[in-house]
Write a protein that holds these residues in place. Structure first.
Motif, mmCIF file in Angstrom:
data_model
loop_
_atom_site.group_PDB
_atom_site.id
_atom_site.type_symbol
_atom_site.label_atom_id
_atom_site.label_comp_id
_atom_site.label_asym_id
_atom_site.label_seq_id
_atom_site.Cartn_x
_atom_site.Cartn_y
_atom_site.Cartn_z
ATOM 1 N N MET A 136 17.326 21.897 10.458
ATOM 2 C CA MET A 136 16.534 22.489 9.249
ATOM 3 C C MET A 136 15.200 22.853 9.791
ATOM 4 O O MET A 136 14.524 22.253 10.331
ATOM 5 C CB MET A 136 16.531 21.378 8.184
ATOM 6 N N PRO A 137 14.570 23.904 8.916
ATOM 7 C CA PRO A 137 13.266 24.102 8.987
ATOM 8 C C PRO A 137 12.586 22.741 8.846
ATOM 9 O O PRO A 137 12.991 21.959 7.900
ATOM 10 C CB PRO A 137 12.909 25.145 7.863
ATOM 11 N N PRO A 138 11.109 22.842 9.385
ATOM 12 C CA PRO A 138 10.689 21.437 8.958
ATOM 13 C C PRO A 138 10.414 20.903 7.780
ATOM 14 O O PRO A 138 10.539 19.903 7.422
ATOM 15 C CB PRO A 138 9.233 21.612 9.820
ATOM 16 N N LEU A 139 10.046 21.984 6.677
ATOM 17 C CA LEU A 139 9.555 21.489 5.357
ATOM 18 C C LEU A 139 11.130 21.010 4.701
ATOM 19 O O LEU A 139 10.974 19.964 4.055
ATOM 20 C CB LEU A 139 9.176 22.754 4.601
ATOM 21 N N ASP A 140 12.044 21.571 5.101
ATOM 22 C CA ASP A 140 13.272 21.302 4.474
ATOM 23 C C ASP A 140 13.490 19.784 4.788
ATOM 24 O O ASP A 140 14.234 18.819 4.191
ATOM 25 C CB ASP A 140 14.642 21.991 4.666
ATOM 26 N N GLY A 141 13.570 19.703 6.088
ATOM 27 C CA GLY A 141 13.745 18.369 6.816
ATOM 28 C C GLY A 141 12.921 16.997 6.260
ATOM 29 O O GLY A 141 13.481 16.086 6.066
ATOM 30 N N LEU A 142 11.549 17.399 6.000
ATOM 31 C CA LEU A 142 10.651 16.487 5.667
ATOM 32 C C LEU A 142 10.980 16.094 4.222
ATOM 33 O O LEU A 142 11.071 14.972 3.755
ATOM 34 C CB LEU A 142 9.321 16.936 5.588
ATOM 35 N N VAL A 143 11.510 16.985 3.126
ATOM 36 C CA VAL A 143 11.713 16.791 1.984
ATOM 37 C C VAL A 143 13.048 15.845 1.812
ATOM 38 O O VAL A 143 13.225 14.853 1.125
ATOM 39 C CB VAL A 143 12.174 18.051 1.069
ATOM 40 N N LEU A 144 13.959 16.153 2.630
ATOM 41 C CA LEU A 144 15.346 15.388 2.875
ATOM 42 C C LEU A 144 14.947 13.979 3.344
ATOM 43 O O LEU A 144 15.486 12.969 2.816
ATOM 44 C CB LEU A 144 16.125 16.105 3.666
ATOM 45 N N LEU A 145 14.258 13.785 4.272
ATOM 46 C CA LEU A 145 13.680 12.400 4.897
ATOM 47 C C LEU A 145 13.199 11.584 4.023
ATOM 48 O O LEU A 145 13.434 10.612 3.889
ATOM 49 C CB LEU A 145 13.184 12.969 6.213
ATOM 50 N N ASP A 146 12.198 12.396 3.315
ATOM 51 C CA ASP A 146 11.025 11.358 2.294
ATOM 52 C C ASP A 146 12.098 10.696 1.087
ATOM 53 O O ASP A 146 12.172 9.490 1.029
ATOM 54 C CB ASP A 146 10.279 12.227 1.822
ATOM 55 N N ALA A 181 7.120 11.185 7.759
ATOM 56 C CA ALA A 181 7.700 10.910 6.841
ATOM 57 C C ALA A 181 7.228 9.738 5.881
ATOM 58 O O ALA A 181 6.354 8.920 6.337
ATOM 59 C CB ALA A 181 9.221 10.280 7.105
ATOM 60 N N ASP A 182 7.359 9.718 4.408
ATOM 61 C CA ASP A 182 6.778 8.891 3.692
ATOM 62 C C ASP A 182 7.633 8.752 2.471
ATOM 63 O O ASP A 182 7.743 9.561 1.543
ATOM 64 C CB ASP A 182 5.304 9.275 3.241
ATOM 65 N N PRO A 183 8.281 7.489 2.440
ATOM 66 C CA PRO A 183 9.184 7.222 1.255
ATOM 67 C C PRO A 183 8.332 7.145 -0.334
ATOM 68 O O PRO A 183 8.999 7.236 -1.183
ATOM 69 C CB PRO A 183 9.855 5.897 1.528
ATOM 70 N N GLY A 184 6.974 7.312 -0.084
ATOM 71 C CA GLY A 184 6.216 7.200 -1.265
ATOM 72 C C GLY A 184 6.244 8.576 -1.894
ATOM 73 O O GLY A 184 5.769 8.749 -3.206
ATOM 74 N N ALA A 185 6.592 9.652 -1.425
ATOM 75 C CA ALA A 185 6.635 10.880 -2.163
ATOM 76 C C ALA A 185 7.876 11.117 -3.067
ATOM 77 O O ALA A 185 8.983 10.763 -2.616
ATOM 78 C CB ALA A 185 6.794 11.905 -1.183
ATOM 79 N N GLU A 186 7.610 11.050 -4.427
ATOM 80 C CA GLU A 186 8.773 10.856 -5.255
ATOM 81 C C GLU A 186 9.397 12.051 -5.479
ATOM 82 O O GLU A 186 10.360 12.000 -6.343
ATOM 83 C CB GLU A 186 8.091 9.911 -6.497
#
Length: 310
Positions: A136-146, A181-186
Protein backbone atom coordinates in the motif's frame (compact mmCIF):
# COMPACT_ATOMS: atom_id res chain seq x y z
CA UNK A 1 -27.54 -6.24 6.80
CA UNK A 2 -25.95 -8.14 3.89
CA UNK A 3 -26.98 -7.04 0.41
CA UNK A 4 -28.48 -9.69 -1.87
CA UNK A 5 -26.05 -10.41 -4.69
CA UNK A 6 -27.16 -11.86 -8.01
CA UNK A 7 -24.74 -13.93 -10.08
CA UNK A 8 -25.59 -13.86 -13.78
CA UNK A 9 -25.02 -17.58 -14.40
CA UNK A 10 -27.66 -18.35 -11.74
CA UNK A 11 -30.41 -16.18 -13.29
CA UNK A 12 -32.23 -15.72 -16.55
CA UNK A 13 -30.33 -13.28 -18.76
CA UNK A 14 -33.42 -11.38 -20.00
CA UNK A 15 -34.80 -10.90 -16.49
CA UNK A 16 -31.50 -9.49 -15.29
CA UNK A 17 -31.41 -7.14 -18.27
CA UNK A 18 -34.92 -5.89 -17.49
CA UNK A 19 -34.10 -5.41 -13.80
CA UNK A 20 -31.00 -3.46 -14.74
CA UNK A 21 -33.02 -1.29 -17.13
CA UNK A 22 -35.72 -0.47 -14.57
CA UNK A 23 -33.16 0.32 -11.89
CA UNK A 24 -34.05 -2.41 -9.39
CA UNK A 25 -30.51 -3.85 -9.59
CA UNK A 26 -27.07 -2.39 -10.26
CA UNK A 27 -23.93 -3.92 -11.72
CA UNK A 28 -21.10 -4.73 -9.30
CA UNK A 29 -18.72 -6.25 -11.84
CA UNK A 30 -18.91 -8.47 -14.89
CA UNK A 31 -21.53 -11.13 -14.26
CA UNK A 32 -22.54 -9.86 -10.80
CA UNK A 33 -25.29 -7.51 -9.62
CA UNK A 34 -26.92 -6.43 -6.39
CA UNK A 35 -30.38 -5.25 -5.44
CA UNK A 36 -30.53 -1.47 -5.49
CA UNK A 37 -31.97 0.12 -2.37
CA UNK A 38 -32.21 3.74 -1.20
CA UNK A 39 -29.38 4.64 1.17
CA UNK A 40 -28.45 7.61 3.34
CA UNK A 41 -24.91 6.35 3.90
CA UNK A 42 -22.05 8.81 3.67
CA UNK A 43 -19.95 8.44 0.53
CA UNK A 44 -17.07 6.63 2.25
CA UNK A 45 -19.46 4.17 3.91
CA UNK A 46 -21.27 3.52 0.62
CA UNK A 47 -17.95 2.91 -1.18
CA UNK A 48 -16.84 0.47 1.50
CA UNK A 49 -20.11 -1.47 1.28
CA UNK A 50 -19.84 -1.65 -2.51
CA UNK A 51 -16.24 -2.90 -2.26
CA UNK A 52 -17.35 -5.62 0.18
CA UNK A 53 -20.20 -6.65 -2.10
CA UNK A 54 -17.78 -6.94 -5.03
CA UNK A 55 -15.57 -9.24 -2.94
CA UNK A 56 -18.58 -11.39 -2.02
CA UNK A 57 -19.56 -11.55 -5.68
CA UNK A 58 -16.08 -12.68 -6.73
CA UNK A 59 -16.12 -15.34 -4.01
CA UNK A 60 -19.30 -16.80 -5.47
CA UNK A 61 -18.04 -16.53 -9.04
CA UNK A 62 -14.65 -18.20 -8.55
CA UNK A 63 -14.80 -21.97 -8.91
CA UNK A 64 -11.19 -22.83 -8.04
CA UNK A 65 -9.71 -22.67 -4.54
CA UNK A 66 -8.86 -19.11 -3.52
CA UNK A 67 -8.13 -16.92 -0.50
CA UNK A 68 -8.71 -13.17 -0.30
CA UNK A 69 -5.67 -11.15 0.73
CA UNK A 70 -4.20 -7.65 1.08
CA UNK A 71 -6.74 -4.80 1.31
CA UNK A 72 -9.59 -7.12 0.27
CA UNK A 73 -8.91 -9.25 3.34
CA UNK A 74 -8.56 -6.07 5.42
CA UNK A 75 -12.05 -4.99 4.38
CA UNK A 76 -13.50 -8.40 5.23
CA UNK A 77 -11.81 -8.28 8.64
CA UNK A 78 -13.46 -4.88 9.22
CA UNK A 79 -10.13 -3.10 9.52
CA UNK A 80 -9.75 0.67 9.37
CA UNK A 81 -8.98 1.68 5.79
CA UNK A 82 -8.00 5.04 4.33
CA UNK A 83 -9.81 4.32 1.05
CA UNK A 84 -11.77 1.49 -0.50
CA UNK A 85 -9.65 -0.63 -2.87
CA UNK A 86 -10.27 -0.40 -6.60
CA UNK A 87 -9.23 -4.03 -7.21
CA UNK A 88 -9.86 -7.33 -5.52
CA UNK A 89 -6.86 -9.31 -4.27
CA UNK A 90 -6.85 -13.10 -4.20
CA UNK A 91 -4.26 -15.80 -3.62
CA UNK A 92 -4.62 -18.94 -5.69
CA UNK A 93 -2.68 -22.05 -6.67
CA UNK A 94 -2.83 -21.50 -10.43
CA UNK A 95 -1.55 -18.84 -12.81
CA UNK A 96 -4.16 -16.51 -14.29
CA UNK A 97 -4.84 -16.77 -18.02
CA UNK A 98 -4.73 -13.93 -20.53
CA UNK A 99 -8.50 -13.54 -20.36
CA UNK A 100 -8.53 -13.07 -16.57
CA UNK A 101 -10.70 -10.27 -15.20
CA UNK A 102 -8.84 -6.98 -14.93
CA UNK A 103 -10.43 -6.00 -11.60
CA UNK A 104 -8.81 -8.95 -9.81
CA UNK A 105 -5.16 -9.07 -8.74
CA UNK A 106 -4.07 -12.70 -8.52
CA UNK A 107 -1.00 -13.91 -6.65
CA UNK A 108 0.46 -17.30 -5.81
CA UNK A 109 0.70 -19.46 -3.80
CA UNK A 110 -2.10 -20.16 -1.35
CA UNK A 111 -1.15 -19.23 2.25
CA UNK A 112 -0.22 -21.87 4.80
CA UNK A 113 -2.81 -20.53 7.25
CA UNK A 114 -6.33 -19.63 6.15
CA UNK A 115 -8.97 -17.92 8.26
CA UNK A 116 -12.64 -17.30 7.42
CA UNK A 117 -14.83 -14.23 7.77
CA UNK A 118 -18.55 -14.83 7.08
CA UNK A 119 -17.57 -18.15 5.44
CA UNK A 120 -15.19 -16.37 3.04
CA UNK A 121 -11.53 -17.55 3.07
CA UNK A 122 -9.03 -14.83 4.00
CA UNK A 123 -5.44 -14.51 5.12
CA UNK A 124 -5.14 -14.23 8.89
CA UNK A 125 -5.11 -10.75 10.42
CA UNK A 126 -1.35 -10.46 10.94
CA UNK A 127 -0.54 -11.67 7.43
CA UNK A 128 -3.18 -9.36 5.98
CA UNK A 129 -1.64 -6.31 7.65
CA UNK A 130 1.91 -7.35 6.68
CA UNK A 131 0.87 -7.76 3.04
CA UNK A 132 -0.81 -4.35 3.07
CA UNK A 133 2.20 -2.61 4.62
CA UNK A 134 4.44 -3.97 1.87
CA UNK A 135 2.18 -2.96 -1.02
CA UNK A 136 0.00 0.00 0.00
CA UNK A 137 0.97 3.68 -0.16
CA UNK A 138 2.51 4.52 3.24
CA UNK A 139 -0.42 6.65 4.46
CA UNK A 140 -2.89 3.84 3.73
CA UNK A 141 -0.60 1.39 5.48
CA UNK A 142 -0.23 3.56 8.58
CA UNK A 143 -4.00 4.07 8.89
CA UNK A 144 -4.57 0.32 8.62
CA UNK A 145 -1.79 -0.55 11.07
CA UNK A 146 -2.81 2.01 13.72
CA UNK A 147 -6.35 0.66 13.65
CA UNK A 148 -5.30 -2.99 13.74
CA UNK A 149 -3.01 -2.41 16.74
CA UNK A 150 -5.75 -0.44 18.50
CA UNK A 151 -8.00 -3.48 18.07
CA UNK A 152 -5.49 -5.76 19.77
CA UNK A 153 -3.39 -7.17 16.92
CA UNK A 154 0.04 -8.27 18.12
CA UNK A 155 2.71 -6.09 16.47
CA UNK A 156 5.25 -8.88 16.84
CA UNK A 157 3.18 -11.22 14.67
CA UNK A 158 2.98 -8.60 11.93
CA UNK A 159 6.77 -8.19 12.05
CA UNK A 160 7.20 -11.96 11.75
CA UNK A 161 5.13 -11.99 8.56
CA UNK A 162 7.02 -9.00 7.15
CA UNK A 163 10.37 -10.73 7.71
CA UNK A 164 9.16 -14.15 6.55
CA UNK A 165 8.73 -13.11 2.91
CA UNK A 166 11.68 -13.99 0.67
CA UNK A 167 11.23 -10.91 -1.50
CA UNK A 168 12.79 -7.68 -0.26
CA UNK A 169 10.23 -5.51 -2.03
CA UNK A 170 8.27 -3.39 0.44
CA UNK A 171 10.06 -4.73 3.51
CA UNK A 172 11.88 -1.48 4.35
CA UNK A 173 8.72 0.66 4.34
CA UNK A 174 6.80 -2.01 6.27
CA UNK A 175 9.47 -1.95 9.01
CA UNK A 176 9.40 1.84 9.01
CA UNK A 177 5.63 1.98 9.42
CA UNK A 178 5.77 -0.54 12.24
CA UNK A 179 8.17 1.77 14.07
CA UNK A 180 5.91 4.76 13.36
CA UNK A 181 2.64 3.07 14.34
CA UNK A 182 0.62 4.19 17.35
CA UNK A 183 -2.53 2.40 18.57
CA UNK A 184 -3.54 5.62 20.33
CA UNK A 185 -4.76 7.06 17.01
CA UNK A 186 -8.49 6.50 17.35
CA UNK A 187 -9.49 7.30 13.78
CA UNK A 188 -8.09 7.28 10.27
CA UNK A 189 -7.93 11.07 10.35
CA UNK A 190 -5.82 11.10 13.51
CA UNK A 191 -3.39 8.77 11.73
CA UNK A 192 -3.51 11.20 8.79
CA UNK A 193 -2.41 14.16 10.98
CA UNK A 194 0.36 12.04 12.49
CA UNK A 195 1.46 11.07 8.99
CA UNK A 196 1.62 14.73 7.93
CA UNK A 197 3.76 15.50 10.97
CA UNK A 198 6.12 12.62 10.19
CA UNK A 199 6.30 13.61 6.51
CA UNK A 200 7.24 17.16 7.48
CA UNK A 201 9.93 15.96 9.88
CA UNK A 202 8.16 17.33 12.96
CA UNK A 203 8.58 15.69 16.38
CA UNK A 204 6.46 12.66 17.13
CA UNK A 205 3.27 13.56 19.03
CA UNK A 206 1.73 11.91 22.05
CA UNK A 207 -1.67 10.43 21.26
CA UNK A 208 -4.68 10.79 23.56
CA UNK A 209 -2.77 13.27 25.71
CA UNK A 210 -4.43 13.63 29.15
CA UNK A 211 -5.01 17.21 30.26
CA UNK A 212 -6.23 17.95 33.79
CA UNK A 213 -8.37 21.11 33.84
CA UNK A 214 -10.62 22.96 36.24
CA UNK A 215 -13.56 21.30 34.46
CA UNK A 216 -12.15 17.79 34.70
CA UNK A 217 -9.83 15.46 32.79
CA UNK A 218 -9.83 15.71 29.01
CA UNK A 219 -7.89 13.81 26.37
CA UNK A 220 -6.52 15.60 23.33
CA UNK A 221 -6.12 13.60 20.11
CA UNK A 222 -2.50 14.66 19.51
CA UNK A 223 -0.15 16.73 21.63
CA UNK A 224 3.28 18.31 21.40
CA UNK A 225 3.08 20.21 24.68
CA UNK A 226 6.84 20.85 24.78
CA UNK A 227 6.37 22.84 21.58
CA UNK A 228 3.03 24.42 22.45
CA UNK A 229 0.89 22.47 19.98
CA UNK A 230 -2.29 20.48 20.51
CA UNK A 231 -4.38 19.05 17.66
CA UNK A 232 -7.85 17.58 17.35
CA UNK A 233 -9.70 16.15 14.38
CA UNK A 234 -13.42 16.83 14.08
CA UNK A 235 -15.76 14.81 11.93
CA UNK A 236 -18.41 16.89 10.18
CA UNK A 237 -21.18 14.63 11.48
CA UNK A 238 -20.89 16.06 15.00
CA UNK A 239 -22.22 19.37 13.66
CA UNK A 240 -25.45 17.83 12.33
CA UNK A 241 -28.62 17.76 14.45
CA UNK A 242 -29.78 14.22 15.16
CA UNK A 243 -26.47 12.69 14.06
CA UNK A 244 -26.20 10.60 17.24
CA UNK A 245 -29.89 10.09 17.97
CA UNK A 246 -33.06 12.13 17.77
CA UNK A 247 -32.14 14.21 20.81
CA UNK A 248 -28.68 15.18 19.56
CA UNK A 249 -28.30 18.98 19.38
CA UNK A 250 -25.40 20.18 17.21
CA UNK A 251 -25.46 23.70 18.71
CA UNK A 252 -25.18 22.27 22.22
CA UNK A 253 -22.26 20.14 21.03
CA UNK A 254 -20.50 23.22 19.63
CA UNK A 255 -21.00 25.06 22.93
CA UNK A 256 -19.65 22.10 24.94
CA UNK A 257 -16.68 21.94 22.58
CA UNK A 258 -15.92 25.63 23.19
CA UNK A 259 -16.08 25.15 26.97
CA UNK A 260 -13.75 22.18 26.62
CA UNK A 261 -11.28 24.15 24.50
CA UNK A 262 -11.41 27.06 26.95
CA UNK A 263 -10.66 24.71 29.87
CA UNK A 264 -7.74 23.07 28.02
CA UNK A 265 -6.34 26.45 27.01
CA UNK A 266 -6.55 27.73 30.58
CA UNK A 267 -4.77 24.62 31.89
CA UNK A 268 -2.00 24.43 29.27
CA UNK A 269 -1.74 27.88 27.72
CA UNK A 270 -2.34 26.21 24.34
CA UNK A 271 -5.55 26.37 22.31
CA UNK A 272 -6.10 23.14 20.33
CA UNK A 273 -5.87 23.31 16.56
CA UNK A 274 -8.96 21.82 14.96
CA UNK A 275 -8.80 19.91 11.68
CA UNK A 276 -11.59 18.59 9.47
CA UNK A 277 -11.67 16.55 6.27
CA UNK A 278 -12.37 19.76 4.35
CA UNK A 279 -8.89 21.05 5.20
CA UNK A 280 -7.30 18.64 2.72
CA UNK A 281 -3.64 17.66 2.78
CA UNK A 282 -2.13 21.01 1.75
CA UNK A 283 -4.11 23.23 4.12
CA UNK A 284 -3.78 20.79 7.01
CA UNK A 285 -0.01 20.62 6.50
CA UNK A 286 0.35 24.40 6.45
CA UNK A 287 -1.81 24.79 9.56
CA UNK A 288 0.13 22.14 11.47
CA UNK A 289 3.63 23.30 10.55
CA UNK A 290 2.80 26.97 11.20
CA UNK A 291 1.79 26.15 14.79
CA UNK A 292 5.32 25.07 15.75
CA UNK A 293 8.03 27.48 16.97
CA UNK A 294 10.46 28.78 14.37
CA UNK A 295 13.40 26.70 15.56
CA UNK A 296 11.37 23.48 15.17
CA UNK A 297 10.22 24.47 11.69
CA UNK A 298 13.76 25.29 10.59
CA UNK A 299 15.11 21.98 11.89
CA UNK A 300 12.36 19.94 10.20
CA UNK A 301 13.27 17.98 7.08
CA UNK A 302 10.88 16.22 4.68
CA UNK A 303 10.96 12.45 5.17
CA UNK A 304 11.66 10.87 1.74
CA UNK A 305 10.10 7.55 2.81
CA UNK A 306 6.73 9.21 3.42
CA UNK A 307 5.42 10.89 0.24
CA UNK A 308 3.03 13.80 0.57
CA UNK A 309 -0.55 12.45 0.40
CA UNK A 310 -2.37 13.48 -2.76
Amino acid sequence: MTTEILIAREHHRLRLREALRNGSIERLRHGAYRLKQPSKDARAVAERKRALDRIRAVHRQLRAEHVFSHDSAALLWGMRCWRSPAKIHVLQAYRAGKAAAQDIVRRRPLPLTVATVDDIPVTDRAETVADCLRTMPPLDGLVLLDGALANGLDEGRVREHVERRNKQRGRAIARYLLDLADPGAESAWESFIRYLAAHAGLPRPRTQLPVETAEGLYRVDLGWLDHGVLAEFDGQIKYVDGAFGAEYDADAARFAEKLRDDAITAATGVRPLRFTAKDGSVRAMRKLVAAFPGDVRRAARIDPLLPFPS
